[in-house]
Enzyme design. Structure first.
Site, PDB file in Angstrom:
ATOM      1  N   LEU A 229      32.027  -8.048 137.161  1.00  0.00           N
ATOM      2  CA  LEU A 229      31.537  -7.254 136.035  1.00  0.00           C
ATOM      3  C   LEU A 229      32.594  -6.196 135.731  1.00  0.00           C
ATOM      4  O   LEU A 229      32.956  -5.403 136.612  1.00  0.00           O
ATOM      5  CB  LEU A 229      30.204  -6.591 136.414  1.00  0.00           C
ATOM      6  CG  LEU A 229      29.709  -5.431 135.542  1.00  0.00           C
ATOM      7  CD1 LEU A 229      29.536  -5.835 134.086  1.00  0.00           C
ATOM      8  CD2 LEU A 229      28.394  -4.865 136.094  1.00  0.00           C
TER       9      LEU A 229
ATOM     10  N   ASP B 143      26.541   0.348 125.183  1.00  0.00           N
ATOM     11  CA  ASP B 143      27.104   1.700 125.153  1.00  0.00           C
ATOM     12  C   ASP B 143      26.707   2.389 126.458  1.00  0.00           C
ATOM     13  O   ASP B 143      25.535   2.726 126.661  1.00  0.00           O
ATOM     14  CB  ASP B 143      26.551   2.459 123.943  1.00  0.00           C
ATOM     15  CG  ASP B 143      27.149   3.858 123.835  1.00  0.00           C
ATOM     16  OD1 ASP B 143      27.778   4.332 124.813  1.00  0.00           O
ATOM     17  OD2 ASP B 143      26.992   4.479 122.767  1.00  0.00           O
TER      18      ASP B 143
ATOM     19  N   ASN C  24      35.346   0.744 134.818  1.00  0.00           N
ATOM     20  CA  ASN C  24      36.575   1.173 134.154  1.00  0.00           C
ATOM     21  C   ASN C  24      36.341   1.956 132.861  1.00  0.00           C
ATOM     22  O   ASN C  24      37.182   2.768 132.485  1.00  0.00           O
ATOM     23  CB  ASN C  24      37.406  -0.096 133.872  1.00  0.00           C
ATOM     24  CG  ASN C  24      38.477   0.120 132.834  1.00  0.00           C
ATOM     25  OD1 ASN C  24      39.536   0.660 133.134  1.00  0.00           O
ATOM     26  ND2 ASN C  24      38.210  -0.253 131.590  1.00  0.00           N
TER      27      ASN C  24
ATOM     28  N   TYR D 202      37.519  16.165 132.098  1.00  0.00           N
ATOM     29  CA  TYR D 202      38.115  14.954 132.648  1.00  0.00           C
ATOM     30  C   TYR D 202      38.543  15.112 134.114  1.00  0.00           C
ATOM     31  O   TYR D 202      38.271  14.238 134.940  1.00  0.00           O
ATOM     32  CB  TYR D 202      39.301  14.575 131.766  1.00  0.00           C
ATOM     33  CG  TYR D 202      39.839  13.186 131.999  1.00  0.00           C
ATOM     34  CD1 TYR D 202      39.117  12.076 131.595  1.00  0.00           C
ATOM     35  CD2 TYR D 202      41.072  12.994 132.603  1.00  0.00           C
ATOM     36  CE1 TYR D 202      39.612  10.800 131.786  1.00  0.00           C
ATOM     37  CE2 TYR D 202      41.573  11.721 132.792  1.00  0.00           C
ATOM     38  CZ  TYR D 202      40.838  10.630 132.387  1.00  0.00           C
ATOM     39  OH  TYR D 202      41.329   9.365 132.579  1.00  0.00           O
TER      40      TYR D 202
ATOM     41  N   LYS E 149      37.022  12.867 137.135  1.00  0.00           N
ATOM     42  CA  LYS E 149      37.856  11.920 137.892  1.00  0.00           C
ATOM     43  C   LYS E 149      37.971  12.340 139.369  1.00  0.00           C
ATOM     44  O   LYS E 149      38.184  11.493 140.241  1.00  0.00           O
ATOM     45  CB  LYS E 149      39.225  11.779 137.231  1.00  0.00           C
ATOM     46  CG  LYS E 149      39.162  11.124 135.837  1.00  0.00           C
ATOM     47  CD  LYS E 149      38.504   9.730 135.862  1.00  0.00           C
ATOM     48  CE  LYS E 149      38.539   9.019 134.521  1.00  0.00           C
ATOM     49  NZ  LYS E 149      37.899   7.706 134.528  1.00  0.00           N
TER      50      LYS E 149
END
Ligand SMILES: NC(=O)c1ccc[n+]([C@@H]2O[C@H](COP(=O)([O-])OP(=O)(O)OC[C@H]3O[C@@H](n4cnc5c(N)ncnc54)[C@H](OP(=O)(O)O)[C@@H]3O)[C@@H](O)[C@H]2O)c1
Length: 265
Positions: free
Chosen positions: A9, A63, A90, A155, A159
């Site tokens: 997936l 979405d 991802n 961000y 991360k």
């Protein structure tokens, strides 16, 4: 079990690193379940890979900033008899406007996409992997998790979370045959900077800072297969990650504030 009977997936498979993962894993014989919002792009990639490699390639438009998306994806997989052996978490993007100026729904959608959906998909695929005694999960973090924080972006925090949770999950699950890797690319050629609205600034960065998406994928996939919990692809990125980490936080902060190429003022 051969790769042909295993399914990956891949979220965010319509472009960039996700599409490169789809091409890499199809070439290795994995069946694919490709997810992103742009169904036409997914279908194009699926048709190409089925033609080229004869693998089963299913597409699902979703979405992932919608909280119901992870459960819908897993219900779809179950209804179509698809067991998830590999998860490539991802899908992602970065906003660039200042934190205080960004409406909360936009920030909440980024957290839903890259923190909550990523975590929920791990939680939903792990039981099946445990039953089968085999699984591979690659979570897309970023060099931003190591390097000085860019001003005003969620961000870096997001991360860093992905890096931390991937390491913890890998420790918990490796004894059961499940490897988890945080893949932490630096600047990678994709649509990322077009979506972020930083293409002009990105184009001014030196060529040696950039990697192609397929090089990132090759190194990331090798890492998860070898059981490495963290992968910083590329020599330049490795040097950046290892030289910034030992610096005092005050110096990291100063550097991040001075060197952020996307800072607007
Ligand atoms: N490129 C870089 O320099 C770089 C560096 C470090 C880390 N990364 C990370 O690598 C990952 C992939 O980025 P990329 O560089 O390949 O960027 P990209 O070319 O812009 O691809 C992003 C992918 O995410 C999907 N996506 C975005 N929002 C989504 C949503 N709400 N629901 C479902 N799918 C969504 C997009 O598909 P749709 O638009 O069709 O939905 C697209 O397939 C991201 O997590 C990014 O943070 C990138």
């Amino acid at each position: 079990m051969s790769n042909t009977s295993r399914t990956a997936l891949i979220t965010g498979a319509s472009a960039g690193i996700g599409a490169a993962f789809a091409r890499h894993l199809a070439a290795e014989g994995y069946s694919l379940l490709l997810v992103a919002r742009r169904q036409d792009r997914l279908t194009e990639i699926a048709d190409e890979l089925t033609r080229k490699h004869g693998v089963r390639c299913t597409v699902l438009a979703a979405d992932l900033s919608d909280p119901s998306a992870p459960s819908q994806i897993m219900e779809y997989a179950q209804a179509h008899g698809i067991a998830i052996d590999v998860l490539i978490n991802n899908a992602g993007l970065s906003g660039k406007s200042a934190f205080a100026d960004t409406p909360w729904p936009k920030l909440a959608a980024e957290i839903q996409l890259m923190v909550t959906a990523l975590t929920e998909l791990c939680h939903r695929v792990v039981p099946g992997m445990q039953e089968r005694g085999w699984g591979r999960i690659v979570n897309l973090s970023s060099l931003a998790a190591f390097s000085p924080p860019g001003a005003s972006l969620l961000y870096t925090g997001i991360k860093s979370y992905v890096l931390g949770i991937s390491q913890s999950l890998d420790m918990e699950l490796k004894p059961q045959g499940i490897h988890v890797t945080a893949l932490c690319p630096g600047f990678t050629r994709s649509e990322f900077h077009d979506t972020m609205g930083t293409r002009d600034a990105a184009n001014k960065l030196p060529a040696l800072l950039w990697q192609e998406a397929d090089a990132v994928v090759r190194e990331g996939w090798n890492a998860v297969m070898k059981g490495k919990p963290v992968c910083v692809p590329g020599v330049v990125n490795k040097v950046v990650a290892s030289s910034v980490r030992p610096l005092p936080v005050s110096l990291q902060y100063h550097l991040g504030n001075r060197l952020n190429p996307f800072k607007e003022n």
